[in-house]
Design a protein around this motif. Structure first.
Motif, PDB file in Angstrom:
ATOM      1  N   LYS A   2       0.839  -1.197   0.000  1.00 46.42           N
ATOM      2  CA  LYS A   2       0.000   0.000   0.000  1.00 46.42           C
ATOM      3  C   LYS A   2       0.875   1.248   0.000  1.00 46.42           C
ATOM      4  O   LYS A   2       1.842   1.327   0.757  1.00 46.42           O
ATOM      5  CB  LYS A   2      -0.924   0.014   1.217  1.00 46.42           C
ATOM      6  CG  LYS A   2      -1.968  -1.048   1.172  1.00 46.42           C
ATOM      7  CD  LYS A   2      -2.939  -0.906   2.303  1.00 46.42           C
ATOM      8  CE  LYS A   2      -4.001  -1.989   2.154  1.00 46.42           C
ATOM      9  NZ  LYS A   2      -5.186  -1.692   2.898  1.00 46.42           N
ATOM     10  N   SER A   4       0.480   5.551   0.014  1.00 45.45           N
ATOM     11  CA  SER A   4      -0.358   6.748   0.073  1.00 45.45           C
ATOM     12  C   SER A   4       0.501   7.975  -0.209  1.00 45.45           C
ATOM     13  O   SER A   4       1.685   8.015   0.117  1.00 45.45           O
ATOM     14  CB  SER A   4      -1.062   6.866   1.427  1.00 45.45           C
ATOM     15  OG  SER A   4      -0.125   7.032   2.459  1.00 45.45           O
ATOM     16  N   GLN A  55       1.131  -4.737  -8.945  1.00 45.12           N
ATOM     17  CA  GLN A  55       0.569  -3.408  -8.722  1.00 45.12           C
ATOM     18  C   GLN A  55       0.311  -3.187  -7.243  1.00 45.12           C
ATOM     19  O   GLN A  55      -0.311  -4.019  -6.572  1.00 45.12           O
ATOM     20  CB  GLN A  55      -0.718  -3.208  -9.509  1.00 45.12           C
ATOM     21  CG  GLN A  55      -1.215  -1.785  -9.420  1.00 45.12           C
ATOM     22  CD  GLN A  55      -2.377  -1.492 -10.350  1.00 45.12           C
ATOM     23  OE1 GLN A  55      -2.969  -2.397 -10.917  1.00 45.12           O
ATOM     24  NE2 GLN A  55      -2.692  -0.228 -10.505  1.00 45.12           N
ATOM     25  N   ASP A  57      -1.399  -1.007  -4.096  1.00 48.13           N
ATOM     26  CA  ASP A  57      -2.631  -0.282  -3.817  1.00 48.13           C
ATOM     27  C   ASP A  57      -2.221   1.156  -3.512  1.00 48.13           C
ATOM     28  O   ASP A  57      -1.681   1.441  -2.452  1.00 48.13           O
ATOM     29  CB  ASP A  57      -3.339  -0.929  -2.630  1.00 48.13           C
ATOM     30  CG  ASP A  57      -4.627  -0.229  -2.246  1.00 48.13           C
ATOM     31  OD1 ASP A  57      -5.097   0.639  -3.017  1.00 48.13           O
ATOM     32  OD2 ASP A  57      -5.158  -0.530  -1.169  1.00 48.13           O
ATOM     33  N   SER A  58      -2.416   2.050  -4.480  1.00 49.77           N
ATOM     34  CA  SER A  58      -1.966   3.431  -4.367  1.00 49.77           C
ATOM     35  C   SER A  58      -3.155   4.369  -4.509  1.00 49.77           C
ATOM     36  O   SER A  58      -4.003   4.166  -5.374  1.00 49.77           O
ATOM     37  CB  SER A  58      -0.929   3.731  -5.459  1.00 49.77           C
ATOM     38  OG  SER A  58      -0.590   5.088  -5.469  1.00 49.77           O
ATOM     39  N   ASP A  59      -3.191   5.405  -3.675  1.00 51.51           N
ATOM     40  CA  ASP A  59      -4.340   6.313  -3.684  1.00 51.51           C
ATOM     41  C   ASP A  59      -4.208   7.488  -4.647  1.00 51.51           C
ATOM     42  O   ASP A  59      -5.101   8.314  -4.714  1.00 51.51           O
ATOM     43  CB  ASP A  59      -4.643   6.812  -2.271  1.00 51.51           C
ATOM     44  CG  ASP A  59      -3.518   7.639  -1.665  1.00 51.51           C
ATOM     45  OD1 ASP A  59      -2.481   7.843  -2.331  1.00 51.51           O
ATOM     46  OD2 ASP A  59      -3.677   8.078  -0.514  1.00 51.51           O
ATOM     47  N   GLU A  75       4.955  -1.865   5.098  1.00 50.07           N
ATOM     48  CA  GLU A  75       3.650  -1.320   4.710  1.00 50.07           C
ATOM     49  C   GLU A  75       3.014  -0.624   5.902  1.00 50.07           C
ATOM     50  O   GLU A  75       3.220  -1.074   7.026  1.00 50.07           O
ATOM     51  CB  GLU A  75       2.731  -2.435   4.244  1.00 50.07           C
ATOM     52  CG  GLU A  75       3.036  -2.920   2.855  1.00 50.07           C
ATOM     53  CD  GLU A  75       1.914  -3.787   2.331  1.00 50.07           C
ATOM     54  OE1 GLU A  75       0.812  -3.249   2.158  1.00 50.07           O
ATOM     55  OE2 GLU A  75       2.161  -4.965   2.115  1.00 50.07           O
TER      56      GLU A  75
END
Length: 108
Positions: A2, A4, A55, A57-59, A75
Motif C-alpha cells: 500500500k 499513500s 501493482q 494499492d496506491s491512492d 507497509e
C-alpha cells in the motif's frame, strides 16, 4: 503493498513530471552501489509496467514493483513532499527510508 501520497506530493509530481505521469515503478535501485543489499529507494516514471510487475494499492498514481523488491519495504508506505528541502520523503509507520526520495523520469 500500500502506498499513500500527500496532497503536496501529488501536486509536486504533477508540476515536475506533468499530469500524464501516471505510471510509476518503485525500485530498490542498487545500480552502482556495489552489491544487491545496498541500494536506494527510487520511483521511476515509466510508460507501462512490465508483464511480471505487481501493482501496489496506491491512492494517487499507479505504482508497480518487482516481487524481489518487496522485501525492502514495510507497509504502508507514505510519500510526502518537503517544500523546505524541495524533496520527497518515503516513510512507513516503522521508519523513514529517505528524506531525499529520488523520482526519475524514464519515459520515452
Amino acid at each position: 503493498m500500500k502506498v499513500s501520497w500527500s496532497k503536496e506530493a501529488i501536486r509536486e509530481v504533477e508540476t515536475r513530471f506533468g499530469s500524464d505521469a501516471k505510471v510509476w515503478k518503485l525500485v530498490f535501485d542498487s545500480e552502482g552501489c556495489g552489491c544487491s543489499v545496498d541500494g536506494v529507494p527510487t520511483l521511476w516514471a515509466v510508460n507501462a509496467p512490465l508483464p511480471d510487475d505487481l501493482q501496489a494499492d496506491s491512492d494517487a498514481f499507479g505504482v508497480w514493483y518487482e516481487k524481489q523488491h518487496e522485501m525492502y519495504f514495510d507497509e504502508p508506505l507514505r510519500i510526502s513532499y518537503l517544500p523546505g528541502n524541495r524533496s520527497f520523503k518515503l516513510a512507513s509507520d516503522g521508519q523513514t527510508y529517505t528524506n531525499t526520495f529520488k523520482l526519475q523520469d524514464l519515459r520515452h
